[in-house]
Design an enzyme around this catalytic site. Sequence first.
Site, PDB file in Angstrom:
ATOM      1  CE  LYS A  20     -18.800 -19.330   3.946  1.00 23.80           C
ATOM      2  NZ  LYS A  20     -18.218 -20.063   5.091  1.00 23.80           N
TER       3      LYS A  20
HETATM    4  C1  LIG Z   1     -17.456 -19.100   6.219  1.00 19.95           C
HETATM    5  C2  LIG Z   1     -17.594 -17.771   6.831  1.00 19.95           C
HETATM    6  C3  LIG Z   1     -16.516 -17.041   7.320  1.00 19.95           C
HETATM    7  C4  LIG Z   1     -15.149 -17.598   7.470  1.00 19.95           C
HETATM    8  O1  LIG Z   1     -14.622 -18.224   6.379  1.00 19.95           O
HETATM    9  P1  LIG Z   1     -13.541 -19.401   6.525  1.00 19.95           P
HETATM   10  O2  LIG Z   1     -12.995 -19.462   5.133  1.00 19.95           O
HETATM   11  O3  LIG Z   1     -14.250 -20.656   6.913  1.00 19.95           O
HETATM   12  O4  LIG Z   1     -12.529 -18.957   7.507  1.00 19.95           O
HETATM   13  C5  LIG Z   1     -16.741 -15.753   7.774  1.00 19.95           C
HETATM   14  N1  LIG Z   1     -17.955 -15.215   7.774  1.00 19.95           N
HETATM   15  C6  LIG Z   1     -19.019 -15.882   7.325  1.00 19.95           C
HETATM   16  C7  LIG Z   1     -20.359 -15.219   7.313  1.00 19.95           C
HETATM   17  C8  LIG Z   1     -18.892 -17.188   6.857  1.00 19.95           C
HETATM   18  O5  LIG Z   1     -19.974 -17.857   6.464  1.00 19.95           O
END
Ligand SMILES: *Cc1c(COP(=O)(O)O)cnc(C)c1O
Length: 397
Positions: free
Chosen positions: A186
């Site tokens: 992210k």
């Molecule tokens: C990455 C993501 C999640 C979940 O996050 P994690 O930390 O990987 O559990 C939820 N929603 C969206 C849109 C994402 O891109």
Amino acid sequence: MPGFELFGDKERKEVQDVMDSGVLMRYGFDGMRNGHWKTKELEKGLSERVQSKYVHAVSSGTAALTVALASAGVGAGDEVIMPTFTFVASFESILALGAVPILVDIDDTLTLKPEAVEKAITPKTKVVMPVHMCGSMANLDALKAICNKHGLLLLEDACQAIGGTYNGKPLGSIGDLGCFSFDYVKTITCGEGGAMITNNQDYYENAHKYSDHGHDHMGNNRGAEEHPFLGYNFRISEMNAAVGVAQLARLDEFLVIQKRNYTILREALSNIPEVIFRTVPDGGEENYSFLNFFMPTEELAQVAHQELIESGVDGCFYWYDNNWHYYKKWEHLTNLKSLGKLPKDVQEALPDYSKADFSESDKWMSRNISCLIKLGWSEEETVARAKTMAEAIKASI
Ligand SMILES: *Cc1c(COP(=O)(O)O)cnc(C)c1O
């Protein structure tokens, strides 16, 4: 998008503070921790940055969504409206609570289509959950109006859109609840981590208790704390939060680089009349983590995507046939393939998505190409990349 590209001395220093004390847990051990409270520091910094009164950091973005829903009292049989284009975490968090994921069409914003949301509302609907995919947002004014009219909660999944704004306000802070992910890929990362934000004190009080086995966090003897309701463990560790503290401090630096690189690519592609960019709602500003565009037809999108790969341009996605981000490949959801039995509420109420008509979503997604913007590219590299991309797309038309 990925903050891991710029992992460095600042992140190492924050982690070293935790290593030096050995206190890896966010709660307690006051005397041993040399004054370091990394999770609290992350929460305080995020609260200022995203202009929300309350922030609660947890172990992942999926955990943040689950905790956010739970904190607002979502449970068995409640319906939560979510888009057809998202990450599987959306329905995972809903199902974890015994609630029912109601898939709804997207439009050319690549997020929830407000008219489709309104049509999907039933007496069981409790939450509308737009997902700000690939750095840009849903039409939040329209969704908010629908939520107000029907007495529903608005939960923004801003896991991919931290730093973006809508009418000058940070994404995530506009709904009743907002969620971020700090997983490894992210915009900013904790390695693994996430956070939920809200201005509602009750939701916040519920969230910190729920995510820590129901602990009421009163007093300074953890073992003697009360458990007002059932909870779970979604705690983040101090090691992960420490990385997040350093990365959050660099968010604005990352956004500047993303915007520069995004703008270079976008300008190169704007000379191609067949390329139409994704719609950003009025008043919105993306966080520039992806450049999204539509080709005139599904076939042209597929050819252009292939051409980009063959030209050596990595990081461009054709989400339409992706296993993780689009409903078409979610047969594990459609067929409710779970390890154990799912709650009756879910078994009985889940719509038959194998028969659903999401042609509006298909129309946009089949024509969409989505290119990741990296932080590590120099300006020269980005200019060269832009040229290669424009040539590849022109060659495919
Ligand atoms: C990455 C993501 C999640 C979940 O996050 P994690 O930390 O990987 O559990 C939820 N929603 C969206 C849109 C994402 O891109």
